[in-house]
Design a protein around this motif. Sequence first.
Motif, PDB file in Angstrom:
ATOM      1  N   PRO A  71      -1.751   1.303   6.137  1.00  0.00           N
ATOM      2  CA  PRO A  71      -2.856   0.658   5.369  1.00  0.00           C
ATOM      3  C   PRO A  71      -3.780  -0.206   6.039  1.00  0.00           C
ATOM      4  O   PRO A  71      -3.461  -0.772   7.266  1.00  0.00           O
ATOM      5  N   VAL A  72      -5.146  -0.167   5.989  1.00  0.00           N
ATOM      6  CA  VAL A  72      -6.032  -0.872   6.627  1.00  0.00           C
ATOM      7  C   VAL A  72      -7.137  -1.574   5.779  1.00  0.00           C
ATOM      8  O   VAL A  72      -7.215  -1.063   4.590  1.00  0.00           O
ATOM      9  N   LEU A  73      -7.808  -2.341   6.222  1.00  0.00           N
ATOM     10  CA  LEU A  73      -8.773  -3.069   5.551  1.00  0.00           C
ATOM     11  C   LEU A  73     -10.308  -2.753   6.273  1.00  0.00           C
ATOM     12  O   LEU A  73     -10.274  -3.109   7.567  1.00  0.00           O
ATOM     13  N   LEU A  74     -11.113  -2.015   5.601  1.00  0.00           N
ATOM     14  CA  LEU A  74     -12.201  -1.727   6.160  1.00  0.00           C
ATOM     15  C   LEU A  74     -13.340  -2.963   5.751  1.00  0.00           C
ATOM     16  O   LEU A  74     -13.323  -3.194   4.619  1.00  0.00           O
ATOM     17  N   VAL A  75     -13.981  -3.259   6.581  1.00  0.00           N
ATOM     18  CA  VAL A  75     -14.754  -4.596   6.599  1.00  0.00           C
ATOM     19  C   VAL A  75     -16.314  -3.950   6.301  1.00  0.00           C
ATOM     20  O   VAL A  75     -16.753  -3.199   7.111  1.00  0.00           O
ATOM     21  N   GLN A  76     -16.773  -4.239   5.057  1.00  0.00           N
ATOM     22  CA  GLN A  76     -17.970  -3.818   4.670  1.00  0.00           C
ATOM     23  C   GLN A  76     -19.109  -4.999   4.171  1.00  0.00           C
ATOM     24  O   GLN A  76     -18.548  -5.445   3.083  1.00  0.00           O
ATOM     25  N   ASP A  77     -19.804  -5.371   4.954  1.00  0.00           N
ATOM     26  CA  ASP A  77     -20.636  -6.577   4.612  1.00  0.00           C
ATOM     27  C   ASP A  77     -19.927  -7.770   4.331  1.00  0.00           C
ATOM     28  O   ASP A  77     -19.977  -8.793   3.443  1.00  0.00           O
ATOM     29  N   GLY A  78     -18.752  -8.086   5.078  1.00  0.00           N
ATOM     30  CA  GLY A  78     -17.928  -9.052   5.147  1.00  0.00           C
ATOM     31  C   GLY A  78     -16.930  -9.157   4.100  1.00  0.00           C
ATOM     32  O   GLY A  78     -15.930  -9.888   4.099  1.00  0.00           O
ATOM     33  N   ASP A  79     -16.946  -8.077   3.209  1.00  0.00           N
ATOM     34  CA  ASP A  79     -15.653  -7.947   2.036  1.00  0.00           C
ATOM     35  C   ASP A  79     -14.990  -6.889   2.754  1.00  0.00           C
ATOM     36  O   ASP A  79     -15.457  -5.842   2.813  1.00  0.00           O
ATOM     37  N   PRO A  80     -13.536  -7.047   2.670  1.00  0.00           N
ATOM     38  CA  PRO A  80     -12.521  -5.841   3.051  1.00  0.00           C
ATOM     39  C   PRO A  80     -12.556  -5.063   1.819  1.00  0.00           C
ATOM     40  O   PRO A  80     -12.334  -5.476   0.616  1.00  0.00           O
ATOM     41  N   VAL A  81     -12.424  -3.773   2.220  1.00  0.00           N
ATOM     42  CA  VAL A  81     -12.028  -2.589   1.324  1.00  0.00           C
ATOM     43  C   VAL A  81     -10.732  -1.986   1.661  1.00  0.00           C
ATOM     44  O   VAL A  81     -10.690  -1.540   2.784  1.00  0.00           O
ATOM     45  N   PRO A  82      -9.762  -1.943   0.666  1.00  0.00           N
ATOM     46  CA  PRO A  82      -8.476  -1.334   1.057  1.00  0.00           C
ATOM     47  C   PRO A  82      -8.627   0.223   1.370  1.00  0.00           C
ATOM     48  O   PRO A  82      -9.250   0.927   0.476  1.00  0.00           O
ATOM     49  N   ALA A  83      -7.708   0.665   2.299  1.00  0.00           N
ATOM     50  CA  ALA A  83      -7.858   2.141   2.569  1.00  0.00           C
ATOM     51  C   ALA A  83      -6.596   2.531   3.269  1.00  0.00           C
ATOM     52  O   ALA A  83      -5.820   1.757   3.642  1.00  0.00           O
ATOM     53  N   ARG A  84      -6.361   3.754   3.441  1.00  0.00           N
ATOM     54  CA  ARG A  84      -5.138   4.171   4.124  1.00  0.00           C
ATOM     55  C   ARG A  84      -5.726   5.173   5.169  1.00  0.00           C
ATOM     56  O   ARG A  84      -6.162   6.147   5.076  1.00  0.00           O
ATOM     57  N   LEU A  85      -5.311   5.050   6.487  1.00  0.00           N
ATOM     58  CA  LEU A  85      -5.637   5.603   7.863  1.00  0.00           C
ATOM     59  C   LEU A  85      -4.524   6.550   8.147  1.00  0.00           C
ATOM     60  O   LEU A  85      -3.564   6.054   8.274  1.00  0.00           O
ATOM     61  N   TYR A  86      -4.820   7.781   8.000  1.00  0.00           N
ATOM     62  CA  TYR A  86      -4.029   8.737   8.336  1.00  0.00           C
ATOM     63  C   TYR A  86      -4.182   9.412   9.915  1.00  0.00           C
ATOM     64  O   TYR A  86      -5.328   9.901  10.093  1.00  0.00           O
ATOM     65  N   ILE A  87      -3.243   9.521  10.829  1.00  0.00           N
ATOM     66  CA  ILE A  87      -3.314  10.140  11.933  1.00  0.00           C
ATOM     67  C   ILE A  87      -2.473  11.722  12.007  1.00  0.00           C
ATOM     68  O   ILE A  87      -1.216  11.299  11.637  1.00  0.00           O
ATOM     69  N   TYR A  88      -2.852  12.444  12.376  1.00  0.00           N
ATOM     70  CA  TYR A  88      -2.218  13.850  12.407  1.00  0.00           C
ATOM     71  C   TYR A  88      -2.342  14.381  13.911  1.00  0.00           C
ATOM     72  O   TYR A  88      -3.362  14.418  14.392  1.00  0.00           O
ATOM     73  N   GLU A  89      -1.297  15.429  14.123  1.00  0.00           N
ATOM     74  CA  GLU A  89      -1.400  16.381  15.361  1.00  0.00           C
ATOM     75  C   GLU A  89      -2.054  17.467  15.015  1.00  0.00           C
ATOM     76  O   GLU A  89      -1.703  18.122  13.877  1.00  0.00           O
ATOM     77  N   ARG A  90      -3.065  18.070  15.635  1.00  0.00           N
ATOM     78  CA  ARG A  90      -3.423  19.248  15.581  1.00  0.00           C
ATOM     79  C   ARG A  90      -2.654  20.361  15.982  1.00  0.00           C
ATOM     80  O   ARG A  90      -1.944  20.312  16.698  1.00  0.00           O
TER      81      ARG A  90
END
Length: 167
Positions: free
Chosen positions: A148-167
């Motif tokens: 889980p990550v927080l994306l900062v948009q105009d000072g407000d955090p937006v919750p998201a989930r960052l996925y990393i995968y192997e090609r």
Amino acid sequence: MDLYNLVMKIPYILMILVGITFIIQLYVGGLNNLSIDIDNYNEGEYRSTIVLENALSVEENATENLDYSYDHRRGVIPIEFFTQKLEDVDNEPGYKKNGDHCYIPRVGGLDGENFAFYIINLDADDMSPGLECSSDESGDRLKTVFSPVLLVQDGDPVPARLYIYER
């Protein structure tokens, strides 16, 4: 030592030798098999996890011209890394695409050749448009790790989930 004492000690000597042989076989064979299992089965997940850790700390290397006052921590990433598509400049916050695979040039190991990312928004009402590397499916890629990550948009955090995968 007479013959009777020598004959009586042979079973004990054989039991000791069989026990030592069994322990040595378990020790040498067991460690060899364990290391082969670790190398074969977990190497991709381990490498993906290292790339994920690099991605979670990408904000530490961001330029100082990003304007927000949110506490600088691991997993708090400016949304510009996921909304600004870079063409030739690698020192700006943003992402690039290699075919259908997205990557961030500033993240070590996340090069689009070996590892790529996609992001899933957890709160669709607050997300700004422009997330080209987002996805609704999460089970179609092998060796995927996420955080889980927080994306900062105009000072407000937006919750998201960052996925990393192997090609």
